[in-house]
Design a protein around this motif. Structure first.
Motif, PDB file in Angstrom:
ATOM      1  N   SER A   7      25.573  63.078  23.966  1.00  0.00           N
ATOM      2  CA  SER A   7      25.309  62.779  22.568  1.00  0.00           C
ATOM      3  C   SER A   7      24.622  61.424  22.444  1.00  0.00           C
ATOM      4  N   VAL A   8      23.703  61.348  21.507  1.00  0.00           N
ATOM      5  CA  VAL A   8      22.981  60.119  21.218  1.00  0.00           C
ATOM      6  C   VAL A   8      23.110  59.877  19.727  1.00  0.00           C
ATOM      7  N   ASN A   9      23.591  58.696  19.337  1.00  0.00           N
ATOM      8  CA  ASN A   9      23.840  58.405  17.929  1.00  0.00           C
ATOM      9  C   ASN A   9      22.591  57.986  17.164  1.00  0.00           C
ATOM     10  N   ILE A  10      21.485  57.802  17.859  1.00  0.00           N
ATOM     11  CA  ILE A  10      20.227  57.410  17.238  1.00  0.00           C
ATOM     12  C   ILE A  10      19.396  58.666  16.997  1.00  0.00           C
ATOM     13  N   LYS A  11      18.755  58.740  15.826  1.00  0.00           N
ATOM     14  CA  LYS A  11      17.936  59.900  15.487  1.00  0.00           C
ATOM     15  C   LYS A  11      16.480  59.480  15.295  1.00  0.00           C
ATOM     16  N   ILE A  72      13.156  53.779  26.306  1.00  0.00           N
ATOM     17  CA  ILE A  72      14.114  52.693  26.495  1.00  0.00           C
ATOM     18  C   ILE A  72      15.513  53.298  26.333  1.00  0.00           C
ATOM     19  N   HIS A  73      16.464  52.821  27.116  1.00  0.00           N
ATOM     20  CA  HIS A  73      17.807  53.391  27.097  1.00  0.00           C
ATOM     21  C   HIS A  73      18.489  53.107  25.763  1.00  0.00           C
ATOM     22  N   VAL A  74      19.287  54.068  25.274  1.00  0.00           N
ATOM     23  CA  VAL A  74      19.934  53.923  23.965  1.00  0.00           C
ATOM     24  C   VAL A  74      20.931  52.767  23.926  1.00  0.00           C
TER      25      VAL A  74
END
Length: 121
Positions: A7-11, A72-74
Motif C-alpha cells: 500500500s502507498v498512501n500517496i496518490k 523517488i521512494h515514498v
C-alpha cells in the motif's frame, strides 16, 4: 495465493514535499505512482538526463539528451497540507448506499485523513 501489492498512501495528483535526498525541500505534484516498487514520480523532482540515439529516423525519434523525472521512494516524500507537511491516516465513515431497486443500506467507506489536523484529504 496471489501476493498483495504494497500500500502507498500517496496518490496521483497529490502535492508532496521531498524530505530526503538531493532534492530535499522541493515540492511538486505526483505524476505517477508505482505501487509495486513503492515509488512515486514527482513533477520537477529527481530529474535525470538520458542520452538517446536516433532509431529509425522516419518514426520521429530524433535522439539527443532527454531530461525526465526519475522515481523517488515514498518514504522520502510527505504530503503537503496548508503551510506544512503531514502524515496520512485512514478513517472509516458510515455511509448510506442505494441499490438498483431503490432500497438503501449502510456501508463503511475508507477516507484519507490528515494526521496533523484530522481533516479529510
Amino acid at each position: 495465493m496471489a501476493k498483495k501489492s504494497p500500500s502507498v498512501n500517496i496518490k496521483k495528483g497529490d502535492t508532496v514535499k521531498v524530505i530526503a535526498g538531493k532534492d530535499k525541500g522541493a515540492q511538486g505534484k505526483v505524476i505517477r505512482v508505482l505501487r509495486e516498487e513503492r515509488r512515486v514520480i514527482v513533477e520537477g523532482v529527481n530529474r535525470i538526463k538520458r542520452h538517446t540515439k536516433v532509431v529509425n529516423s522516419g518514426s520521429g525519434n530524433t535522439g539527443g539528451i532527454i531530461t525526465a523525472e526519475a522515481p523517488i521512494h515514498v518514504s522520502n516524500v510527505m504530503l503537503v497540507e496548508g503551510d506544512g507537511v503531514t502524515r496520512v491516516g485512514f478513517r472509516r465513515d458510515e455511509v448510506t448506499k442505494r441499490r438498483a431497486d431503490g432500497s438503501t443500506y449502510t456501508a463503511e467507506r475508507s477516507v484519507r485523513v490528515s494526521r496533523k489536523s484530522g481533516k479529510e484529504i
